[in-house]
Enzyme design. Structure first.
Site, PDB file in Angstrom:
ATOM      1  N   SER A 251       0.833  -1.199   0.000  1.00 61.49           N
ATOM      2  CA  SER A 251       0.000   0.000   0.000  1.00 61.49           C
ATOM      3  C   SER A 251       0.865   1.246   0.000  1.00 61.49           C
ATOM      4  CB  SER A 251      -0.888   0.004   1.250  1.00 61.49           C
ATOM      5  OG  SER A 251      -1.545   1.243   1.415  1.00 61.49           O
TER       6      SER A 251
ATOM      7  N   TYR B  52      -1.802  -0.432  10.150  1.00 61.97           N
ATOM      8  CA  TYR B  52      -2.017  -1.007   8.813  1.00 61.97           C
ATOM      9  C   TYR B  52      -0.773  -0.773   7.950  1.00 61.97           C
ATOM     10  CZ  TYR B  52      -3.715  -1.334   4.007  1.00 61.97           C
ATOM     11  OH  TYR B  52      -3.862  -1.653   2.677  1.00 61.97           O
TER      12      TYR B  52
END
Length: 261
Positions: free
Chosen positions: A154, A164
């Site tokens: 990501s 995350y």
């Protein structure tokens, strides 16, 4: 070897895509359908078996070949069962796309306040889950003389400013480690780092009126959001003969959010 656009074709290849049956407009679904359109036989895998079956049906309706499998990537026995189904149905595996992850489900707690069980769950899905799939499917790739592994990281890992992001940065480390260790076996390992997308999960996590979207509007070089389909071309490069000399890399597909030399 003379270049040909046929090098992007995936005829007679078998691809496993995890997290491919989630929310309706998803990156995993776009990946599965894109691979099928390029000629691959696709194993549509997801914890949500019903969603996986729906994406599988779409692929078949468009003339492609696919099967759906319910899988919990945090459980090695479940992943091994998925591998067995892939081998029984299609004779082996050439491509693994580690797309399954926890993202929209996560709370925005600071790391210092995060319950350690939640931390372990995030890492179990986003990092260990990918390794479970690699361990189950690399033996099948070896039987076929090589393969391609693509991990979904990501833009939020560069730099990591959330748990995350930490999990996705760890996945980058796993990518480079596997690339080094498997390269001489003709197995390429790369990662795609999407920016903010119009997927259902992306819109849920960062609505158009969120402060993060406002931040991106002031800093991203091009469009703030891209459609899931706009990631498929990069995936096909990394999965196909056209990307045979690429390994250990992170390909940013984000409109110029993360600018790296």
């Amino acid at each position: 070897m003379t270049f040909s656009t046929e090098q992007f074709r995936l005829d007679n290849k078998v691809a496993v895509v995890t997290g491919a049956g989630g929310r309706g407009n998803s990156i995993g679904g776009a990946y599965a359908k894109g691979l099928a359109a390029a000629g691959a036989k696709v194993v549509v895998a997801d914890l949500n078996a019903e969603g996986a079956a729906a994406v599988c049906a779409e692929i078949k309706a468009a003339g492609g070949e696919a099967i759906s499998v319910g899988v919990d990537i945090t459980q090695p026995e479940s992943v091994q069962a998925m591998a067995a189904v892939a081998e029984q149905s299609f004779g082996g595996v050439d491509i693994l796309v580690n797309n399954a992850a926890l993202m929209a489900e996560l709370k925005s707690e600071q790391a210092v306040d995060l319950d350690i069980d939640q931390w372990n769950k995030i890492m179990a899905v986003n990092v260990t889950g990918a390794l479970n799939c690699v361990q189950a499917l690399v033996p099948l790739m070896r039987k076929r003389g090589g393969g391609k592994i693509i991990n979904q990281t990501s833009g939020g890992a560069f730099p990591a400013i959330s748990v995350y992001g930490v999990s996705k940065l760890a996945l980058v480390g796993l990518t480079t480690t596997l690339a080094r260790q498997l390269g001489r076996e003709n197995i390429n390992v790369n990662a795609i780092a999407p920016g903010n997308t119009t997927s259902d999960a992306g819109k849920l996590l960062t609505p158009d009126d969120s402060p993060f979207i406002k931040f991106l509007e002031a800093s991203v070089a091009m469009r703030v959001r891209g459609a899931p389909d706009e990631l498929v071309g990069s995936l096909l490069l990394l999965c196909s003969q056209a990307g045979d000399w690429i390994t250990g890399q992170v390909l940013h597909v984000d409109g110029g959010w993360v600018l790296r030399p």
